[in-house]
Design an enzyme around this catalytic site. Structure first.
Site, mmCIF file in Angstrom:
data_model
loop_
_atom_site.group_PDB
_atom_site.id
_atom_site.type_symbol
_atom_site.label_atom_id
_atom_site.label_comp_id
_atom_site.label_asym_id
_atom_site.label_seq_id
_atom_site.Cartn_x
_atom_site.Cartn_y
_atom_site.Cartn_z
ATOM 1 N N CYS A 2 0.889 -1.166 0.000
ATOM 2 C CA CYS A 2 0.000 0.000 0.000
ATOM 3 C C CYS A 2 0.925 1.213 0.000
ATOM 4 C CB CYS A 2 -0.852 0.074 1.255
ATOM 5 S SG CYS A 2 -2.007 -1.276 1.454
ATOM 6 N N CYS A 229 12.238 -5.933 1.605
ATOM 7 C CA CYS A 229 11.605 -6.648 0.489
ATOM 8 C C CYS A 229 12.363 -6.342 -0.807
ATOM 9 C CB CYS A 229 10.149 -6.208 0.369
ATOM 10 S SG CYS A 229 9.346 -6.783 -1.125
ATOM 11 N N ASP A 342 11.473 -7.819 -19.086
ATOM 12 C CA ASP A 342 10.384 -7.544 -18.135
ATOM 13 C C ASP A 342 10.928 -7.696 -16.721
ATOM 14 O OD1 ASP A 342 7.899 -6.841 -17.248
ATOM 15 O OD2 ASP A 342 6.828 -8.504 -18.176
ATOM 16 N N ASP A 343 10.163 -7.165 -15.736
ATOM 17 C CA ASP A 343 10.667 -7.192 -14.361
ATOM 18 C C ASP A 343 10.419 -8.522 -13.670
ATOM 19 O OD1 ASP A 343 7.843 -6.937 -13.343
ATOM 20 O OD2 ASP A 343 8.064 -5.012 -14.341
ATOM 21 N N CYS A 379 3.811 -14.937 -0.934
ATOM 22 C CA CYS A 379 4.273 -13.868 -0.034
ATOM 23 C C CYS A 379 3.223 -13.674 1.053
ATOM 24 C CB CYS A 379 4.439 -12.567 -0.817
ATOM 25 S SG CYS A 379 4.755 -11.154 0.274
ATOM 26 N N CYS A 428 14.660 -9.630 2.323
ATOM 27 C CA CYS A 428 13.689 -10.723 2.314
ATOM 28 C C CYS A 428 13.680 -11.265 0.891
ATOM 29 C CB CYS A 428 12.290 -10.239 2.683
ATOM 30 S SG CYS A 428 11.052 -11.570 2.547
ATOM 31 N N CYS A 431 9.951 -15.168 -1.311
ATOM 32 C CA CYS A 431 9.177 -15.656 -2.451
ATOM 33 C C CYS A 431 10.077 -16.308 -3.513
ATOM 34 C CB CYS A 431 8.314 -14.542 -3.051
ATOM 35 S SG CYS A 431 9.209 -13.038 -3.385
HETATM 36 S S1 SF4 Z 1 8.130 -12.646 0.205
HETATM 37 FE FE1 SF4 Z 1 8.911 -11.582 -1.624
HETATM 38 S S2 SF4 Z 1 7.397 -9.990 -2.113
HETATM 39 FE FE2 SF4 Z 1 6.990 -10.728 -0.015
HETATM 40 S S3 SF4 Z 1 8.096 -9.289 1.308
HETATM 41 FE FE3 SF4 Z 1 9.461 -11.028 0.957
HETATM 42 S S4 SF4 Z 1 10.621 -10.406 -0.868
HETATM 43 FE FE4 SF4 Z 1 8.871 -9.035 -0.749
#
Ligand code: SF4
Length: 465
Positions: A2, A229, A342-343, A379, A428, A431
């Site tokens: 958000c 993240c 692409d990302d 995630c 992090c 994912c």
């Molecule tokens: S799991 Fe992936 S998208 Fe979610 S916070 Fe961690 S790095 Fe970000």
């Protein structure tokens, strides 16, 4: 994901809406602005992006606002939902809105909440009451019971405060000047407000701002490791944003350079053009083009009036949006070999459509390069990928993905290059590698392994008993 905004100091409500618009890419399900007026709070909320907010032409000394992306609670479907699904909220004199996702709401409270912003406001108000309205003590108690990602901004007893969870998953920055303090998810907002960016709110730090431009910093929790993240740098944040002193644009450029080196190692024929998928991958495509000494051509153009397909709420909506998302320069494509950048490939819907469209317009070869490594885990911290199954890279080999999207070659970023490009050691990456940094998220994973994934909702929204 958000966007949040906080303003202290005389400010136009209309301009606060303009600032909030700079965070539209972080969520456009609904939005809200709350301001203080004569010792009471006024709130305006609306479905969709902040552009739909009907804000009065007035000034206020304290304003908070948010753009919503629903990772807890369902998509807002009517005006009636705005009250309990969309921040900011106010409870017993406390006003608050947050970015992130709480993973353990059912374990903390038996009360049912429509979204985690409402939950966190309610819990903090409760702890304030228990702690004689002491904000630092209330946050200490909150931290001990809550698991997940929460970067938040609020108003309490005539002061503006900002707090970032101990792992610092989601960005939060502030700046002061010209008699104003601005807190926001991204630094672009602070610059647009004409205020000097001061710094990030540190993970586990509570910052309290006074109307006299005073600032108090409280170290509520000091985790040795943080979990920024990585996807913020690859996809979410605006390229002009600075987070943890890193300019997102530069990170994306480095990601492109690393991809060029992977492309060269594959021994593929040099393409005629490098083609970015707008908008996020432009800096990476530019870097790739420079490294390969191939022109970059923007032959895929974005339909500007659509939102991000990623934040659509279901596959049907996503598919419909994807179909009218891009416009192609057919004359420039015919007979050309192209390297598309692409990302990310999340569900594979968009990548497959782009390759098919380029071939339909006469491309002889379509190579597909991705600045992010394969995402194969859900995630729980603020991106609405509730189960691994939604991700094409979960359970499909790289060859299988290339076959599915019909690319002549698929080039993914590798993990080391990703980490080097971002340049932060505490990321992090859950994912990508399934290593969830918080205890309750690991408990969710264990429960999935033992009992299977939730069949009718998000795994973090069910009670684990
Ligand atoms: S799991 Fe992936 S998208 Fe979610 S916070 Fe961690 S790095 Fe970000």
């Amino acid at each position: 994901m958000c966007g949040v905004l906080g303003i202290l100091g005389d400010f136009s409500l209309i301009t606060s809406k303009d600032l909030l618009l700079l965070l539209t890419h972080r969520g456009q399900d609904a939005s809200g602005v709350l301001w203080s007026e004569d010792d009471r709070y006024e709130t305006v909320k609306a479905m969709g992006s902040p552009v739909t907010l009907n804000i009065p032409n007035e000034q206020s000394n304290m304003i908070i606002g948010s753009t919503r992306y629903p990772t807890s609670g369902r998509k807002v479907s009517s005006e009636a939902d705005l009250k309990t699904f969309v921040g900011p909220f106010n409870v017993s004199g406390l006003a608050l809105t947050h970015n992130g996702n709480i993973t353990n709401m059912p374990a903390v409270s038996s009360k049912s909440y429509d979204c985690d912003s409402e939950f966190i406001t309610d819990r903090l108000a409760f702890h304030l009451e228990q702690n004689n309205q002491n904000l630092a003590s209330a946050f200490q108690t909150l931290d001990s019971e809550v698991d997940g990602a929460y970067s938040l901004v609020g108003i309490h007893q005539g002061r503006l405060f900002a707090y970032r969870d101990p792992r610092g998953f989601k960005p939060l920055v502030f700046g002061r000047g010209e008699g104003r303090t601005i807190v926001a998810s991204e630094s672009t907002v602070i610059e647009m407000a004409g205020v000097r960016l001061e710094r990030d709110v540190y993970p586990g730090e509570l910052v309290v701002f006074g109307t006299d431009m005073s600032m108090e910093s409280h170290a509520i929790s000091q985790n040795e490791t943080h979990s920024h993240c990585f996807f913020e740098y690859v996809y979410f944040a605006h390229p002009a944003a600075t987070m943890e002193s890193h300019l997102v644009y530069d990170t994306r450029f480095r990601l492109g350079r690393a991809l060029a080196s992977s492309f060269l190692k594959m021994g593929l024929e040099t393409p005629d053009y490098v083609v970015p998928v707008p908008d996020t991958s432009r800096p990476a495509a530019q870097a790739l083009a420079e490294e390969l000494d191939v022109p970059m051509r923007e032959i895929i153009l974005k339909n500007r009036y659509l939102g991000r397909t990623f934040i659509a709420q279901n596959q049907e909506e996503r598919g419909a949006m994807a179909k009218c998302k891009y416009i192609y320069l057919a004359d420039k494509i015919r007979g050309k070999s192209v390297l598309v950048v692409d990302d990310s490939i999340v569900r594979g819907t968009t990548a497959k459509m782009i390759v098919a469209d380029l071939k339909k317009h006469g491309a002889t070869n379509v190579y597909f390069a991705v600045t992010c490594p394969p995402q194969n885990h859900a995630c729980y911290y603020g991106v609405d990928i509730a189960t691994d199954k939604e991700l094409i890279a979960s359970g499909t080999s790289l060859k299988g993905i290339a076959n599915y999207i019909q690319a002549d070659a698929l080039i993914y970023q590798d993990m080391t290059s990703l980490e080097n490009a971002i340049g932060l050691k505490d990321l992090c990456l859950a994912c990508l590698d399934g290593e969830y940094p918080t205890e309750y998220a690991r408990k969710i994973r264990k429960n999935i392994e033992e009992n299977g994934a939730s069949l009718d909702g998000r795994d973090y929204e069910r009670s684990l008993g």
